[in-house]
Design an enzyme around this catalytic site. Structure first.
Site, short mmCIF file in Angstrom:
data_model
loop_
_atom_site.label_atom_id
_atom_site.label_comp_id
_atom_site.label_asym_id
_atom_site.label_seq_id
_atom_site.Cartn_x
_atom_site.Cartn_y
_atom_site.Cartn_z
N GLY A 230 -0.18 -0.09 16.06
CA GLY A 230 -1.16 -0.88 16.80
C GLY A 230 -0.60 -1.72 17.91
O GLY A 230 -1.35 -2.40 18.62
N GLU A 271 4.73 1.41 11.86
CA GLU A 271 4.37 2.81 12.15
C GLU A 271 3.61 2.90 13.46
O GLU A 271 2.48 3.35 13.51
CB GLU A 271 3.56 3.40 10.98
CG GLU A 271 2.42 2.53 10.56
CD GLU A 271 1.64 3.07 9.37
OE1 GLU A 271 2.24 3.69 8.48
OE2 GLU A 271 0.42 2.86 9.36
N GLY A 273 2.61 4.27 17.10
CA GLY A 273 2.54 5.55 17.79
C GLY A 273 2.53 5.27 19.29
O GLY A 273 3.50 5.54 20.02
N ARG A 274 1.44 4.68 19.73
CA ARG A 274 1.21 4.42 21.14
C ARG A 274 2.38 3.72 21.84
O ARG A 274 2.79 4.11 22.93
CB ARG A 274 -0.05 3.56 21.27
CG ARG A 274 -0.55 3.33 22.68
CD ARG A 274 -1.66 2.28 22.69
NE ARG A 274 -2.54 2.42 21.56
CZ ARG A 274 -3.65 3.15 21.56
NH1 ARG A 274 -4.01 3.77 22.66
NH2 ARG A 274 -4.39 3.23 20.49
N ARG A 309 -9.53 10.05 25.81
CA ARG A 309 -9.64 8.60 25.67
C ARG A 309 -10.64 7.98 26.65
O ARG A 309 -11.44 7.13 26.26
CB ARG A 309 -8.27 7.92 25.80
CG ARG A 309 -7.31 8.28 24.66
CD ARG A 309 -6.06 7.42 24.66
NE ARG A 309 -6.33 6.07 24.22
CZ ARG A 309 -6.50 5.02 24.99
NH1 ARG A 309 -6.36 5.13 26.29
NH2 ARG A 309 -6.78 3.85 24.48
N CYS A 340 -19.46 20.43 30.45
CA CYS A 340 -20.87 20.09 30.63
C CYS A 340 -21.20 18.85 29.82
O CYS A 340 -22.02 18.87 28.90
CB CYS A 340 -21.74 21.25 30.19
SG CYS A 340 -21.39 22.73 31.13
N GLU A 341 -20.49 17.79 30.12
CA GLU A 341 -20.68 16.49 29.49
C GLU A 341 -20.40 15.47 30.56
O GLU A 341 -19.33 15.51 31.18
CB GLU A 341 -19.65 16.28 28.36
CG GLU A 341 -19.93 17.00 27.07
CD GLU A 341 -21.14 16.44 26.32
OE1 GLU A 341 -21.54 15.28 26.60
OE2 GLU A 341 -21.66 17.16 25.46
C1 LIG Z 1 -3.25 5.77 14.20
C2 LIG Z 1 -2.42 5.10 13.20
C3 LIG Z 1 -1.22 4.52 13.55
C4 LIG Z 1 -0.70 4.46 14.97
O1 LIG Z 1 -1.49 3.68 15.79
P1 LIG Z 1 -0.96 3.28 17.25
O2 LIG Z 1 -2.11 2.49 17.80
O3 LIG Z 1 -0.72 4.54 17.97
O4 LIG Z 1 0.27 2.48 17.06
C5 LIG Z 1 -0.44 3.97 12.56
N1 LIG Z 1 -0.84 3.99 11.27
C6 LIG Z 1 -2.01 4.55 10.88
C7 LIG Z 1 -2.37 4.55 9.46
C8 LIG Z 1 -2.84 5.11 11.84
O5 LIG Z 1 -4.00 5.65 11.45
#
Ligand SMILES: *Cc1c(COP(=O)(O)O)cnc(C)c1O
Length: 420
Positions: A230, A271, A273-274, A309, A340-341
């Protein structure tokens, strides 16, 4: 600026030849930038013993990228069987993999414990009784309910389907102990694209408080707390970046305090991602049409099947036109794909330089939740993925989908159920 100057410079240099060789559209990721962010994260938290990032595979599930992350010591956070499989293929072993699913099915659990298993992160108290074998290590996802506020992408904790409620959390561990579980962790994931570092510090504080509560009640210790992902990235040019060092500074204080009070402290897991790959990917697409009706439209050869997004979250993705970066005469236009959206727009009423057919548009920050979220609605196929390597060569790390791929699920053994 969303995309780093360094990536912009290196990409601009190789872009014409890359477009010529591979054809548009494509996502292209920056190995150098990804490695630098990994290093920044590991360094920021190195003073908390046993810090480990489990990359959220769903953000960018490409083995070539995951191999880079693995080399930086990252584990993987998975929410499905294919994601676990991917993580194992790139060398993720046992406790390098965290299985954070929700509404989990029996086959998913079965696959998760195969081949040495992984860290099971249970989303509900009722799932304990659905495990075929008692694992040695268990983790629960905690949902604080009204105690915390979430944000737009992930929703308010009280309304979110995830996690074990506050009232059930002690019981969840108590039931696990009775089953013979020996090692414990706790997890939460409350916000996405959060730019305020204080929010993440607050999440750590919350988990440490719960840790204290559960551990004192049940006379156990937790091996780790996982504060989820997050961490946000600046999508617009005027957004300040997430202050990672400030977060780390305050997090370390919390851990030291916990250790002083309790004589022990869990490890810190994360954890994201982004934050890891988001800014290090762009979607490159060519202008193929112009249209002037009530608004001006720039039609490109990518559609929201490559990046949803903007359509899904109304998200801003910065766009620059290759070799027209410094143009000062700008005009408002919508940048659109061919679905077509009417939500199939990469930008709405965006100030952009005058373009001609063949111009190359670079859509920023597609390195996470970009290609991965793609889909095939309207018969649109997902584009290829490329990697700009540290030696400045470009490698294709996923081919574009073909019409054969689209038809592949229509080739099957005939099967009919008849009723008499
Ligand atoms: C999507 C997700 C993440 C990663 O979220 P980011 O915003 O990309 O950091 C981490 N943990 C869980 C359980 C998720 O569903």
């Amino acid at each position: 600026m969303p995309m780093s100057d360094s990536y912009m410079k290196r990409l601009s240099k190789i872009l014409p030849q890359t477009v010529k060789t591979f054809g548009t559209p494509f996502h292209i990721y920056d190995e150098k930038g990804i490695k630098e962010t990994c290093c920044k994260l590991n360094t920021a938290f190195e003073n908390i013993g046993g810090f480990k990032e489990f990359f959220a595979v769903k953000a960018l599930p490409n083995p070539s990228i995951m191999k880079i992350l693995r080399k930086e010591g990252f584990g993987f956070d998975c929410s499905s069987t294919p994601e676990i499989e991917l993580s194992r293929q790139v060398g993720g072993l046992k406790e390098d993999i965290m299985f954070t699913s929700n509404n989990t099915s029996a086959p998913q659990f079965k696959a998760a414990i195969k081949n040495g298993g992984c860290i099971l992160n249970l989303d509900d108290i009722s799932l304990i009784s659905k495990l075929a074998d008692t694992p040695e290590l268990i983790c629960f996802r905690y949902n604080p309910g009204p105690r915390r506020k979430g944000n737009k992408i992930i929703g308010n904790p009280v309304e979110s389907k995830y996690g074990v409620s506050h009232d059930q959390i002690v019981d969840a561990y108590s039931q696990s102990i009775k089953l013979g579980v020996k090692r414990f962790g706790i997890h939460t994931m409350l916000a996405s694209n959060e730019l305020n570092f204080e929010y993440m510090v607050e999440t750590t504080r919350m988990l440490l408080d719960i840790t204290k509560l559960v551990c004192e009640k049940l006379n156990i210790t937790f091996e780790f707390i996982n504060i989820g992902g997050g961490l946000g990235i600046p999508y617009t040019p005027d957004t300040p970046p997430f202050d990672l060092n400030a977060m780390a500074r305050e997090t370390i204080i919390l851990f030291n305090k916990f250790k002083k009070q309790n004589g022990w402290a869990p490890k810190l897991y994360m954890e994201s991602g982004r934050f890891i790959t988001g800014p290090h990917g762009v979607l490159v697409t060519s202008v193929i049409n112009h249209k002037n009706i009530y608004r001006k439209y720039i039609g490109v050869d990518a559609s929201m099947s490559a990046l949803m997004r903007p359509g899904m979250y109304d998200a801003y993705h910065h766009i620059h036109v290759h070799e027209k970066e410094n143009d000062t005469q700008l005009e408002k236009a919508d940048v659109v794909g061919a679905l077509c959206e009417n939500i199939d727009k990469f930008a709405v009423q965006r100030e952009l330089p005058d373009t001609v057919e063949g111009d190359i548009l670079v859509i920023h920050d597609t390195g996470a939740h970009g290609h991965a979220m793609g889909f095939n609605y309207n018969g649109h196929l997902r584009p290829k993925e490329l990697l700009l390597k540290e030696d400045s060569s470009v490698e294709m790390i996923r081919r574009a989908e073909s019409i054969d791929d689209y038809f592949s699920t229509l080739n099957f053994e005939p099967k009919t159920l008849t009723f008499t």
